[in-house]
Write an enzyme that holds these catalytic residues in place. Sequence first.
Site, short mmCIF file in Angstrom:
data_model
loop_
_atom_site.label_atom_id
_atom_site.label_comp_id
_atom_site.label_asym_id
_atom_site.label_seq_id
_atom_site.Cartn_x
_atom_site.Cartn_y
_atom_site.Cartn_z
N ARG A 72 50.80 40.16 47.11
CA ARG A 72 51.14 39.97 45.71
C ARG A 72 50.01 40.63 44.90
O ARG A 72 49.07 41.19 45.52
CB ARG A 72 50.72 38.47 45.57
CG ARG A 72 51.57 37.66 46.45
CD ARG A 72 51.67 36.07 45.81
NE ARG A 72 50.03 35.61 45.75
CZ ARG A 72 49.69 34.92 44.91
NH1 ARG A 72 50.61 34.21 44.06
NH2 ARG A 72 48.46 34.47 44.92
N LYS A 92 43.37 32.96 57.34
CA LYS A 92 44.64 33.51 56.88
C LYS A 92 45.16 34.19 57.96
O LYS A 92 44.97 35.17 58.66
CB LYS A 92 44.59 34.62 55.63
CG LYS A 92 45.81 34.98 55.13
CD LYS A 92 45.62 35.27 53.67
CE LYS A 92 47.00 36.12 53.35
NZ LYS A 92 46.77 36.26 51.64
N ARG A 122 41.37 28.95 45.57
CA ARG A 122 39.99 29.31 46.61
C ARG A 122 39.63 27.79 46.83
O ARG A 122 39.34 26.98 45.65
CB ARG A 122 39.06 30.15 46.03
CG ARG A 122 39.44 31.45 45.65
CD ARG A 122 39.28 32.40 47.13
NE ARG A 122 39.67 33.59 47.01
CZ ARG A 122 40.96 33.92 46.86
NH1 ARG A 122 41.88 33.35 46.94
NH2 ARG A 122 41.06 35.16 46.69
P1 ATP Z 1 44.35 35.42 48.55
O1 ATP Z 1 44.99 35.31 50.10
O2 ATP Z 1 43.29 36.41 48.50
O3 ATP Z 1 44.47 34.29 48.09
P2 ATP Z 1 47.06 36.32 48.06
O4 ATP Z 1 47.40 35.06 48.82
O5 ATP Z 1 47.64 36.72 46.81
O6 ATP Z 1 45.62 36.27 47.84
P3 ATP Z 1 48.47 38.21 49.58
O7 ATP Z 1 48.77 39.04 48.42
O8 ATP Z 1 49.40 37.26 50.20
O9 ATP Z 1 47.25 37.57 49.19
O10 ATP Z 1 48.01 39.20 50.65
C1 ATP Z 1 47.08 40.10 50.47
C2 ATP Z 1 45.63 39.73 50.88
O11 ATP Z 1 45.74 39.41 52.14
C3 ATP Z 1 44.73 41.12 50.91
O12 ATP Z 1 44.08 41.15 49.72
C4 ATP Z 1 43.82 40.78 51.89
O13 ATP Z 1 42.46 40.23 51.47
C5 ATP Z 1 44.47 39.81 53.13
N1 ATP Z 1 45.08 40.53 53.86
C6 ATP Z 1 45.29 41.76 54.33
N2 ATP Z 1 45.85 42.08 55.33
C7 ATP Z 1 45.54 40.79 56.24
C8 ATP Z 1 45.84 40.67 57.47
N3 ATP Z 1 46.35 41.17 58.40
N4 ATP Z 1 45.36 39.24 57.77
C9 ATP Z 1 44.94 38.39 57.06
N5 ATP Z 1 44.68 38.75 55.81
C10 ATP Z 1 44.89 39.82 55.29
#
Ligand code: ATP
Length: 254
Positions: A53, A117, A250
Amino acid sequence: MNAARIAALSRAGVAVEVVPETGSTNADLLARAAQLEAPLLLIAEHQTAGRGRAGRSWLSAPGHSLTFSLAWRFDGGLHALTGLPLAVGVALAETLGRLGQHVQLKWPNDLLKDGDKLAGILVETQPAGGAAWAIVGIGLNLAMPDELEARIGRAVAAVPWLARMDRDTLMAAVLDGLAQALREFGAKGFAAFSARWNLLHAYQGQPVTIIDRGEVLHEGLAAGVDDAGRLLLDTEQGRVRIVAGDVSLRPKNT
Ligand code: ATP
């Protein structure tokens, strides 16, 4: 991975394509949406510019993750798609649960395992007359090489048990779970998923903060989601309902 085998193993009746490498499967399907006539699953063995995102990146290493997008057409306009990313989270979490991997959901649409995650979901949309195409992109970590975790720069989860499973069979199971959920979403909207989402909620009753570009917008106890996919947050001023947009959740004090 083998497209014909995945299609044969699946009951979804969805066309499948596998490419060895691409920048972003979501970008590829968005570019093709206007020409699509039926749902299509596009899998990349290696995705070099995966997106999250708000312009964030999704990183992966070839052979260690599933990176794919599913294009699906919905009859209503874009407004009918509210809550779709959360419904996709439910579908993916329930599928992994059936495969013996118990995961939780972080609002709005991340999958967590043991607090870290495991998968990211990015839904992008394109209007098509009175209808809309949704491009449902998923990155799911199967194994997590140290080098990749270092590049991501935060603790992340993987499911090494599923990494040992036949990849085409795993992909077919995920496709079937998603297709069933997307059909259900098309018929009933997010209301059919809210109770299921709440059962999988990682932070139910826990203190969380809602952040927008580094600024704390709200603090309170997370109380699940409503039938529109809004987060219910019990704050000192009472209950507020938060629309996903680009805000992030968070757990407090982390
Ligand atoms: P957050 O997880 O920080 O709350 P978000 O849900 O908006 O933010 P996404 O946009 O779904 O996050 O995913 C992008 C984020 O996921 C990146 O900023 C990075 O921190 C994290 N990320 C990137 N690659 C991976 C991966 N392979 N596994 C887990 N996390 C990852």
